[in-house]
Design a protein around this motif. Sequence first.
Motif, PDB file in Angstrom:
ATOM      1  N   VAL A  24      12.685   4.857  -7.683  1.00  0.00           N
ATOM      2  CA  VAL A  24      11.842   4.332  -6.616  1.00  0.00           C
ATOM      3  C   VAL A  24      12.624   4.464  -5.316  1.00  0.00           C
ATOM      4  O   VAL A  24      13.777   4.035  -5.228  1.00  0.00           O
ATOM      5  CB  VAL A  24      11.452   2.859  -6.853  1.00  0.00           C
ATOM      6  CG1 VAL A  24      10.725   2.296  -5.637  1.00  0.00           C
ATOM      7  CG2 VAL A  24      10.575   2.735  -8.089  1.00  0.00           C
ATOM      8  N   SER A  67       9.101   0.222   6.130  1.00  0.00           N
ATOM      9  CA  SER A  67       9.499   1.295   5.228  1.00  0.00           C
ATOM     10  C   SER A  67       8.337   1.684   4.335  1.00  0.00           C
ATOM     11  O   SER A  67       7.423   0.881   4.095  1.00  0.00           O
ATOM     12  CB  SER A  67      10.685   0.868   4.355  1.00  0.00           C
ATOM     13  OG  SER A  67      11.804   0.523   5.146  1.00  0.00           O
ATOM     14  N   TRP A 126       7.398   3.250   0.455  1.00  0.00           N
ATOM     15  CA  TRP A 126       7.981   3.271  -0.886  1.00  0.00           C
ATOM     16  C   TRP A 126       7.292   4.332  -1.728  1.00  0.00           C
ATOM     17  O   TRP A 126       6.077   4.520  -1.657  1.00  0.00           O
ATOM     18  CB  TRP A 126       7.829   1.903  -1.556  1.00  0.00           C
ATOM     19  CG  TRP A 126       8.542   0.803  -0.814  1.00  0.00           C
ATOM     20  CD1 TRP A 126       8.168   0.240   0.379  1.00  0.00           C
ATOM     21  CD2 TRP A 126       9.746   0.149  -1.197  1.00  0.00           C
ATOM     22  NE1 TRP A 126       9.068  -0.725   0.745  1.00  0.00           N
ATOM     23  CE2 TRP A 126      10.040  -0.804  -0.191  1.00  0.00           C
ATOM     24  CE3 TRP A 126      10.600   0.265  -2.300  1.00  0.00           C
ATOM     25  CZ2 TRP A 126      11.160  -1.625  -0.251  1.00  0.00           C
ATOM     26  CZ3 TRP A 126      11.710  -0.556  -2.361  1.00  0.00           C
ATOM     27  CH2 TRP A 126      11.979  -1.484  -1.354  1.00  0.00           C
ATOM     28  N   GLN A 135       3.815   1.636  -1.550  1.00  0.00           N
ATOM     29  CA  GLN A 135       3.972   0.385  -0.814  1.00  0.00           C
ATOM     30  C   GLN A 135       4.315   0.697   0.633  1.00  0.00           C
ATOM     31  O   GLN A 135       5.020   1.658   0.930  1.00  0.00           O
ATOM     32  CB  GLN A 135       5.079  -0.478  -1.434  1.00  0.00           C
ATOM     33  CG  GLN A 135       5.275  -1.838  -0.764  1.00  0.00           C
ATOM     34  CD  GLN A 135       6.370  -2.659  -1.430  1.00  0.00           C
ATOM     35  OE1 GLN A 135       6.692  -2.446  -2.598  1.00  0.00           O
ATOM     36  NE2 GLN A 135       6.934  -3.596  -0.701  1.00  0.00           N
ATOM     37  N   GLN A 139       7.563   6.658  -5.731  1.00  0.00           N
ATOM     38  CA  GLN A 139       8.137   6.873  -7.058  1.00  0.00           C
ATOM     39  C   GLN A 139       8.292   8.372  -7.282  1.00  0.00           C
ATOM     40  O   GLN A 139       7.423   9.159  -6.917  1.00  0.00           O
ATOM     41  CB  GLN A 139       7.237   6.294  -8.153  1.00  0.00           C
ATOM     42  CG  GLN A 139       7.205   4.776  -8.201  1.00  0.00           C
ATOM     43  CD  GLN A 139       6.198   4.270  -9.202  1.00  0.00           C
ATOM     44  OE1 GLN A 139       5.012   4.590  -9.107  1.00  0.00           O
ATOM     45  NE2 GLN A 139       6.652   3.496 -10.170  1.00  0.00           N
ATOM     46  N   SER A 173      16.706   2.630   0.357  1.00  0.00           N
ATOM     47  CA  SER A 173      17.140   2.231  -0.982  1.00  0.00           C
ATOM     48  C   SER A 173      16.668   3.253  -1.996  1.00  0.00           C
ATOM     49  O   SER A 173      15.696   3.968  -1.772  1.00  0.00           O
ATOM     50  CB  SER A 173      16.593   0.843  -1.357  1.00  0.00           C
ATOM     51  OG  SER A 173      15.177   0.886  -1.495  1.00  0.00           O
ATOM     52  N   THR A 174      17.374   3.342  -3.105  1.00  0.00           N
ATOM     53  CA  THR A 174      16.985   4.176  -4.241  1.00  0.00           C
ATOM     54  C   THR A 174      17.385   3.438  -5.509  1.00  0.00           C
ATOM     55  O   THR A 174      18.554   3.103  -5.692  1.00  0.00           O
ATOM     56  CB  THR A 174      17.626   5.578  -4.170  1.00  0.00           C
ATOM     57  OG1 THR A 174      17.335   6.297  -5.374  1.00  0.00           O
ATOM     58  CG2 THR A 174      19.121   5.514  -3.938  1.00  0.00           C
ATOM     59  N   SER A 205      12.800   3.972  -1.047  1.00  0.00           N
ATOM     60  CA  SER A 205      12.310   3.329   0.162  1.00  0.00           C
ATOM     61  C   SER A 205      12.841   4.123   1.341  1.00  0.00           C
ATOM     62  O   SER A 205      14.049   4.355   1.450  1.00  0.00           O
ATOM     63  CB  SER A 205      12.800   1.875   0.240  1.00  0.00           C
ATOM     64  OG  SER A 205      12.476   1.319   1.502  1.00  0.00           O
TER      65      SER A 205
END
Length: 201
Positions: A23, A60, A62, A55, A64, A14-15, A25
């Motif tokens: 952020v 996954s 995470w 995270q 930033q 994900s973005t 993932s």
Amino acid sequence: MFTGLVEGIGTVISTEPDGPGIVLSISPQSGMDDLESVEIGDSISINGCCLTVIQNDGESLWFQAGSETLSKTNLGEFEVGTSVNLERSLRPTDRMGGHFVQGHIDGTGIIEAIETEGEWVNMWFRVPQQLTGQMVEKGSVAVDGISLTLVNVESERFSIALIPHTLEVTTLGRRRVGDRVNIETDIVGKYMEKMLTGAVK
């Protein structure tokens, strides 16, 4: 600090926008299966860009990425399903098989040509002259976080020779002409340029 020896390939899950940044993932797909050992605050190289783990959900990782990072790298082009190179930061006891890679991207380049020689590939990259000024033939460069040896260095482009193993275990084997990649020149070249020219950016 990293070596430029890619540990594995991950997939962007994900973005999402995050103020001026994003952020991300990312799920490691090979080579970094032991996610339990990755802690919050650890540094991971993603396509050569050093990012901090914020995270870890066991499947996954995470991260930033801020506006400065997005302006200097190809991270802003990531989509769900994008494959990325991953490397954990260097430990004092690790072998130094590549070269000192900081994870601080100097700019991006465009793949200009891909020349096949049997199972080997010669790849040409178009980059700003500012970057080639810090390169020498048979020296080192990091492309998307991969430590590579420079074959030819011209005014605004350079070439590398890729062995089958590198093509298999990194994302360069999936790249095409026109793709944009992250470039980090050798830190030694930067210091030499600074000492010889006295340039201040």
